[in-house]
Design an enzyme around this catalytic site. Structure first.
Site, short mmCIF file in Angstrom:
data_model
loop_
_atom_site.label_atom_id
_atom_site.label_comp_id
_atom_site.label_asym_id
_atom_site.label_seq_id
_atom_site.Cartn_x
_atom_site.Cartn_y
_atom_site.Cartn_z
N CYS A 161 -26.80 18.35 42.44
CA CYS A 161 -26.96 19.02 42.75
C CYS A 161 -26.98 20.26 42.45
CB CYS A 161 -26.81 19.29 43.95
SG CYS A 161 -26.79 17.76 45.27
N HIS A 286 -26.82 27.57 49.44
CA HIS A 286 -26.60 25.96 49.10
C HIS A 286 -27.31 25.48 50.12
CE1 HIS A 286 -27.18 22.52 47.00
NE2 HIS A 286 -25.53 21.76 48.09
N GLU A 297 -19.72 27.03 52.99
CA GLU A 297 -20.42 28.21 52.97
C GLU A 297 -20.77 29.38 53.58
OE1 GLU A 297 -24.58 27.45 51.39
OE2 GLU A 297 -24.56 29.01 50.06
N LYS A 315 -33.53 24.87 52.86
CA LYS A 315 -33.47 23.67 53.02
C LYS A 315 -34.40 22.75 54.21
CE LYS A 315 -30.72 22.32 49.54
NZ LYS A 315 -30.26 23.60 49.10
N HIS A 320 -33.71 18.59 51.15
CA HIS A 320 -32.79 19.02 49.94
C HIS A 320 -33.18 18.58 48.77
CE1 HIS A 320 -29.71 19.84 47.22
NE2 HIS A 320 -28.05 19.18 47.96
N PHE A 378 -22.32 17.79 43.55
CA PHE A 378 -21.10 16.34 44.22
C PHE A 378 -20.55 17.10 42.66
CE2 PHE A 378 -22.19 12.20 46.45
CZ PHE A 378 -22.62 12.72 46.61
#
Lengths: 393, 274
Positions: A161, A286, A297, A315, A320, A378
């Site tokens: 990502c 994010h 976050e 998002k 995502h 990831f």
């Protein structure tokens, strides 16, 4: 670092094709999420599906690369006249002097998945999918190199990502080292079984529209997107001011519990941009709506930034978009810098207790100077980009 | 623009040549098969419970990364890294595609997170507790040279050593007819902007457009053993490093972009001059 001018930029996602549709969706708080109807046995979730990918056709010369991901890439190149802007840059610099660095998570694995579902009696790929180029990671980069008529450096970055955020960092280094005079960066990821059933197996998929930073959030919605940017040493801006990259060194699919890697990436981006945290006006977070990401976050943002900063996750508009999230959200950040439209957070009602005053549900509108975009992936791969309205002196 | 970097560490692993020493000897015509041939290296950086189920790509990448850092006498936790693989873990991809075609709800979470192209890089940074950035890249037939250029660029621009790891594994299942690769191959280099007491070679390099690009062919004794692996693009540079003599090399970074390299052996002693 020496700032780079972002002289052309575009994104296509569930929230619209091109900047004006995306900006209108952001301003009017219209989500692009829809009930999952992808594949033969759709999971009960919501997705950010781009309209028209199935009916998009490629020019005959590009048919060897035909697959969902490259169709989405082609669709993305049409928006905002990006293909024409890229062609003009190619004329200006030469086809070999523009680096092409693009990010994706799964590239065109959807084509491999389809081949496995349609193996012939001998267990071989069906004839129409016997095209090696669409069954390898660089499918995206190779397609774009041909679609854009470029002959210089071409690389596909695949760090999950953070992929299409890191492409800005690599482009800056290639230009600084004199390997290219300009760069086309971007990213494309498309809906496929791997990501839908893969994230489902990790119990990260929400059955409802995702609610980033909501105390009652239940996971992510997968989306797809294509986005591109042209980076040059001079131009009218907006500007790429800095970038920061780091690793969590913690876990393959779970963020560092103290957000260590995220903090390092933010600090590195601010340092390269030669800006204090207090200079930041807007942050595109994010904010996936997963339990862990948003909790961590939120704490990092509360620790580092002033209460006045407007921070949010978009998002809820797009889902995502994984390997395309970096470029899509860079484009949203650039739109905020250009237009002063600061998106809030869609679908969320009551913020998690970890959220500081920075994280906003409602949109705001005011001229801004400096904005960040966060991408955390990831494998603990983090990248933060800093953009500005004007070139610092 | 002509640039200069130094090779401070090198590592290699394949089942037939399970160390750089084996590979170097074979390059120089002295092929000694290992006494006990392992199918893959043991990823000792991983927790014991994770070693057995780690994909081949992770096992080979972690092995060569660790050996290259040892040779360069550098703490792996201090190094940025570039991980390159043409196709990623083809065995994991085959397995995930097969499951998706038959029983998608049984997709394994471990297989899914091992299927990402940056799995090896992620496990590496976890294993050595490295907070520095990595990237994970591919450029199909040009992967080795294109990623080498990214690593060299980072060494020059950031003025610090960098770890470069390149690997591919054997293809499996129906996918293997499209994404072809045989055997297991991993190699790693530590590249530095200046010489050190572990430097084995100096590399002067530049890129240029070349519409009639003919990359340096690999013609060493390694070629018949390893040419079936998708990362065979590493062989010309490895042969030159093994030969330890002054050589010019041409690598294809893209169909028409050449990475021209001038390699000079270095014995690590030039740093001793006052």
């Amino acid at each position: 670092m020496t700032p780079l001018a972002v002289t052309a930029w575009t994104a296509t996602s569930a929230a619209g094709a091109g900047r004006s549709e995306l900006l209108a969706a952001l301003r009017e708080r219209r989500s692009g999420l829809s009930i999952n109807d992808f594949g033969a046995t759709p999971l009960p979730t919501w997705i950010g599906r781009v309209a028209g990918v199935e009916t998009q056709t490629l020019p005959e010369a590009l048919l060897p690369w035909d697959c969902r991901n490259n169709r989405l890439a082609w669709l993305g190149l049409q928006a905002d006249g990006f293909l024409q802007r890229a062609a003009a840059a190619r004329e200006r610099y030469g086809a070999d002097r523009i680096a092409l660095v693009v990010g994706t998570s799964t590239s065109s694995i959807g084509a491999s998945e389809e081949a496995y579902a349609r193996l012939d009696a001998n267990g071989h790929f069906p004839a129409d999918l016997q095209r090696p180029v669409v069954h390898t990671q660089h499918s995206l980069g190779d397609f774009l190199q041909h679609a854009l008529g470029l002959s210089g450096y071409a690389l596909t970055v695949a760090t999950a990502c953070s992929s299409s955020a890191k492409v800005f960092a690599q482009a800056e280094r290639l230009i600084a080292a004199g390997i290219a005079d300009a760069a086309i960066v971007g990213g494309v990821d498309s809906l496929c079984g791997s990501v839908l059933f893969g994230f489902n197996s990790l119990e990260l998929i929400s059955a409802d529209p995702c609610r980033p930073f909501d105390a009652a959030r239940r996971g992510i919605n997968i989306g797809e997107a294509a986005g591109f940017a042209l980076l040059e040493k001079s131009g009218s801006g907006p500007w790429l001011l800095g970038y920061g990259e780091s690793s969590d060194a913690h876990h393959m699919s779970s963020p560092h519990p103290d957000g260590l890697g995220a903090r390092l990436a933010i600090e590195a981006a601010l340092e390269r941009a030669e800006l204090p945290a207090a200079a930041v006006d807007y942050i595109n977070l994010h904010g996936t709506a997963s339990q862990k990401n948003d909790e961590i976050e939120a704490r990092v943002v509360a620790d580092i930034f002033e209460p006045a900063v407007h921070a949010s996750s978009t998002k809820g508009w797009t889902g995502h978009t994984l390997g395309a999230a970096g470029i899509l959200e860079a484009v949203i950040t650039l739109l905020a810098v250009e237009s002063g439209v600061l998106p809030g957070t869609l679908n969320s009602q009551a913020l998690d207790a970890n959220c500081g005053p920075q994280i906003r549900l409602e949109n705001a509108a005011r001229p801004i100077e400096v904005a960040l975009s966060h991408s955390f992936g990831f494998g603990g791969s983090n990248c933060v980009l800093a953009f500005g309205n004007s070139r610092p002196h | 623009m002509r640039q200069r970097i130094f090779v401070d560490g090198i590592a290699f692993w394949s089942p037939q040549l399970p160390s750089w020493e084996h590979a170097r000897a074979a390059c120089n015509g002295d092929y000694r098969p290992p006494t006990t041939a392992a199918a893959r290296p043991t990823p000792t950086l991983l927790a014991p419970t994770e070693r057995r189920r780690a994909p081949d790509s992770v096992a080979v990448a972690l092995e060569v990364a660790a050996r290259a850092c040892e040779q360069a006498e550098l703490d792996p936790a201090t190094l940025c890294s570039v991980f390159a693989s043409t196709h990623g873990d083809l065995a994991v991809t085959d397995s995930v595609c097969e499951t998706l075609a038959k029983t998608p709800l049984l997709t394994s979470p471990t297989k899914f997170h091992n299927s990402v192209h940056n799995a090896a890089a992620g496990y590496w940074t976890i294993g050595v507790q490295c907070l520095r950035p990595y990237t994970a890249v591919s450029a199909w037939h040009y992967t080795f040279a294109a990623a080498l250029l990214e690593a060299a660029t980072q060494a020059v621009v950031q003025q610090e050593p960098i770890l470069y790891v390149a690997y591919d594994i054997a293809a499996r299942g129906p996918l293997g007819t499209m994404a072809q690769s045989a055997g297991l191959l991993g190699t790693a280099l530590v590249l530095a902007p200046g010489p050190s007491n572990t430097t084995i070679a100096q590399l002067d390099w530049f890129t240029r457009h070349n519409a009639a690009l003919t990359a340096t062919a690999s013609d060493s004794p390694l070629t018949p053993i390893l040419a079936g692996n998708a990362m065979h693009g590493c062989l010309p540079l490895l042969e030159a490093l093994a030969a330890g003599s002054h050589r010019n090399l041409s690598l294809a970074v893209s169909a028409q972009l050449e990475l021209a390299l001038e390699l000079r052996p270095h014995n690590g002693e030039n740093t001793q001059t006052p």
